[in-house]
Write a protein that holds these residues in place. Sequence first.
Motif, PDB file in Angstrom:
ATOM      1  N   MET A 195      38.418   8.828 -35.393  1.00  0.00           N
ATOM      2  CA  MET A 195      39.314   9.578 -34.516  1.00  0.00           C
ATOM      3  C   MET A 195      40.394  10.288 -35.401  1.00  0.00           C
ATOM      4  SD  MET A 195      40.861   7.290 -31.376  1.00  0.00           S
ATOM      5  CE  MET A 195      42.270   6.224 -32.185  1.00  0.00           C
TER       6      MET A 195
ATOM      7  N   ILE B  51      43.718  12.039 -34.983  1.00  0.00           N
ATOM      8  CA  ILE B  51      45.110  11.937 -33.973  1.00  0.00           C
ATOM      9  C   ILE B  51      46.251  12.854 -34.542  1.00  0.00           C
ATOM     10  CG2 ILE B  51      46.980  10.515 -33.192  1.00  0.00           C
ATOM     11  CD1 ILE B  51      44.928   8.011 -33.938  1.00  0.00           C
TER      12      ILE B  51
ATOM     13  N   LYS C  67      49.250  13.964 -33.001  1.00  0.00           N
ATOM     14  CA  LYS C  67      50.634  13.621 -32.642  1.00  0.00           C
ATOM     15  C   LYS C  67      51.322  14.831 -32.691  1.00  0.00           C
ATOM     16  CE  LYS C  67      53.119   9.693 -31.842  1.00  0.00           C
ATOM     17  NZ  LYS C  67      52.727   8.781 -30.970  1.00  0.00           N
TER      18      LYS C  67
ATOM     19  N   VAL D 253      51.967   5.944 -27.799  1.00  0.00           N
ATOM     20  CA  VAL D 253      50.988   4.939 -27.758  1.00  0.00           C
ATOM     21  C   VAL D 253      51.744   3.630 -27.635  1.00  0.00           C
ATOM     22  CG1 VAL D 253      48.985   3.559 -29.058  1.00  0.00           C
ATOM     23  CG2 VAL D 253      49.491   6.350 -29.192  1.00  0.00           C
TER      24      VAL D 253
ATOM     25  N   HIS E  15      50.159  -2.388 -28.397  1.00  0.00           N
ATOM     26  CA  HIS E  15      48.724  -2.890 -28.164  1.00  0.00           C
ATOM     27  C   HIS E  15      48.156  -3.579 -29.538  1.00  0.00           C
ATOM     28  CE1 HIS E  15      47.774   1.142 -29.959  1.00  0.00           C
ATOM     29  NE2 HIS E  15      46.471   0.519 -30.354  1.00  0.00           N
TER      30      HIS E  15
ATOM     31  N   ASP F  20      44.179  -3.674 -31.291  1.00  0.00           N
ATOM     32  CA  ASP F  20      42.972  -2.687 -31.279  1.00  0.00           C
ATOM     33  C   ASP F  20      41.931  -3.773 -30.409  1.00  0.00           C
ATOM     34  OD1 ASP F  20      44.389  -0.742 -32.279  1.00  0.00           O
ATOM     35  OD2 ASP F  20      43.524  -0.783 -34.075  1.00  0.00           O
TER      36      ASP F  20
ATOM     37  N   TRP G  34      43.963   3.404 -41.027  1.00  0.00           N
ATOM     38  CA  TRP G  34      44.731   4.588 -40.512  1.00  0.00           C
ATOM     39  C   TRP G  34      45.184   5.479 -41.819  1.00  0.00           C
ATOM     40  CZ3 TRP G  34      49.656   6.757 -40.641  1.00  0.00           C
ATOM     41  CH2 TRP G  34      50.058   7.532 -39.508  1.00  0.00           C
TER      42      TRP G  34
ATOM     43  N   LEU H 197      53.604   4.982 -36.972  1.00  0.00           N
ATOM     44  CA  LEU H 197      53.322   3.783 -36.658  1.00  0.00           C
ATOM     45  C   LEU H 197      54.485   2.477 -36.547  1.00  0.00           C
ATOM     46  CD1 LEU H 197      49.760   2.905 -38.094  1.00  0.00           C
ATOM     47  CD2 LEU H 197      50.347   3.734 -35.664  1.00  0.00           C
TER      48      LEU H 197
ATOM     49  N   HIS I  33      50.842  -3.198 -32.668  1.00  0.00           N
ATOM     50  CA  HIS I  33      51.217  -1.722 -33.172  1.00  0.00           C
ATOM     51  C   HIS I  33      51.564  -0.932 -32.095  1.00  0.00           C
ATOM     52  CE1 HIS I  33      47.100  -1.217 -33.357  1.00  0.00           C
ATOM     53  NE2 HIS I  33      47.282   0.029 -33.454  1.00  0.00           N
TER      54      HIS I  33
ATOM     55  N   SER J 176      53.035   3.595 -31.512  1.00  0.00           N
ATOM     56  CA  SER J 176      53.694   4.533 -32.124  1.00  0.00           C
ATOM     57  C   SER J 176      54.860   5.198 -30.863  1.00  0.00           C
ATOM     58  CB  SER J 176      52.829   5.859 -32.850  1.00  0.00           C
ATOM     59  OG  SER J 176      52.012   6.234 -31.824  1.00  0.00           O
TER      60      SER J 176
ATOM     61  N   ARG K   3      52.177  15.015 -36.702  1.00  0.00           N
ATOM     62  CA  ARG K   3      51.933  13.959 -37.580  1.00  0.00           C
ATOM     63  C   ARG K   3      50.366  13.371 -37.622  1.00  0.00           C
ATOM     64  NH1 ARG K   3      51.410   8.707 -35.074  1.00  0.00           N
ATOM     65  NH2 ARG K   3      49.564   9.459 -35.306  1.00  0.00           N
TER      66      ARG K   3
HETATM   67  O1  AKG Z   1      48.230   7.060 -34.540  1.00  0.00           O
HETATM   68  C1  AKG Z   1      48.947   6.622 -33.281  1.00  0.00           C
HETATM   69  O2  AKG Z   1      49.966   7.184 -33.264  1.00  0.00           O
HETATM   70  C2  AKG Z   1      48.458   5.562 -32.965  1.00  0.00           C
HETATM   71  C3  AKG Z   1      47.137   4.976 -33.100  1.00  0.00           C
HETATM   72  C4  AKG Z   1      46.845   3.763 -32.452  1.00  0.00           C
HETATM   73  O3  AKG Z   1      47.536   2.719 -32.480  1.00  0.00           O
HETATM   74  C5  AKG Z   1      45.290   3.123 -32.485  1.00  0.00           C
HETATM   75  O4  AKG Z   1      44.659   4.205 -32.488  1.00  0.00           O
HETATM   76  O5  AKG Z   1      45.269   2.102 -32.120  1.00  0.00           O
END
Ligand code: AKG
Length: 279
Positions: free
Chosen positions: A135, A137, A139, A147, A150, A152, A167, A180, A237, A239, A248
């Motif tokens: 993925m 991301i 931001k 986010v 949560h 994963d 990440w 994060l 975690h 964000s 970002r």
């Molecule tokens: O990159 C982020 O801001 C959060 C990503 C995240 O928490 C996730 O994909 O599980």
Amino acid sequence: MTLTAEQLAQYDRDGFLVLNDFASVASCDRLRARAGKLVHDFEPSDIVSIFSTREQNRRSDDYFLNSGDKIRFFFEEDAFLPDGSLKQSKEQSINKIGHALHDLDPVFNEFSRHQSVEQLVADLGINRPLLLQGMYIFKQPRIGGEVTCHQDSTFLYTEPQTIAGLWFALEDSTIENGCLWALPGGHRLGLKSRWLRSESGGMKFDVFDSTPWPEERLVPLEVSKGSLIILNGLLPHKSLANRSSKSRHAFTLHVISADCQYPETNWLQRSPSLPLRGF
Ligand SMILES: O=C(O)CCC(=O)C(=O)O
């Protein structure tokens, strides 16, 4: 070994580990340029799906639910005007690209299956690894969505729990642009919920523990471009929204073991034509 005994002990204790300078600046720039090209070639007009980081809005979104073996584009929640048109260019509006980038795109495939990543995953003790989710991301500046906190494993559940999230910071990631945040040791609190396909065809949450996250104990993980943050699947975690003028960008890769059970009720499924692969 890429990881030292101390680093492994730290990962075991905290549920996350930061590795500075894991990826070269050049390889980060290669991924950024490739994501830019994918977005450039993407025709947004027929996509009505708005990706929301708040789980309740995800539920019946087929575009999302069928993206486990595709390259699809998801918009920031704040990208649209009331009439449904984009407030700004598509380049400034995409929240993320997912979820099989690592298998379907040659540049992401090469990065994801680099020998250094393979060694790292071996060091983490993930036996017979499979690359489940890739993925990108964005931001975005000013409209980059929050986010919420949560685990994963809520979304990518395995028995036993083997998932690790990798990440990769493709730009400097700071409190200002929505880095994060993680709860040190929070992977020991157990899984709070599962998001799974229900018999009726939609998605539902199975909640095992409804107490709120102790969010005041989350710590910011500010890292520089090229850093890697490894996240245990059970680690809470989040964000925060990015209201700054800086993007970002990050690339995330989620890895499981072929030795674990991967339920058919997980949202992310592959068609037989694109089975999960390791390195
Ligand atoms: O990159 C982020 O801001 C959060 C990503 C995240 O928490 C996730 O994909 O599980």
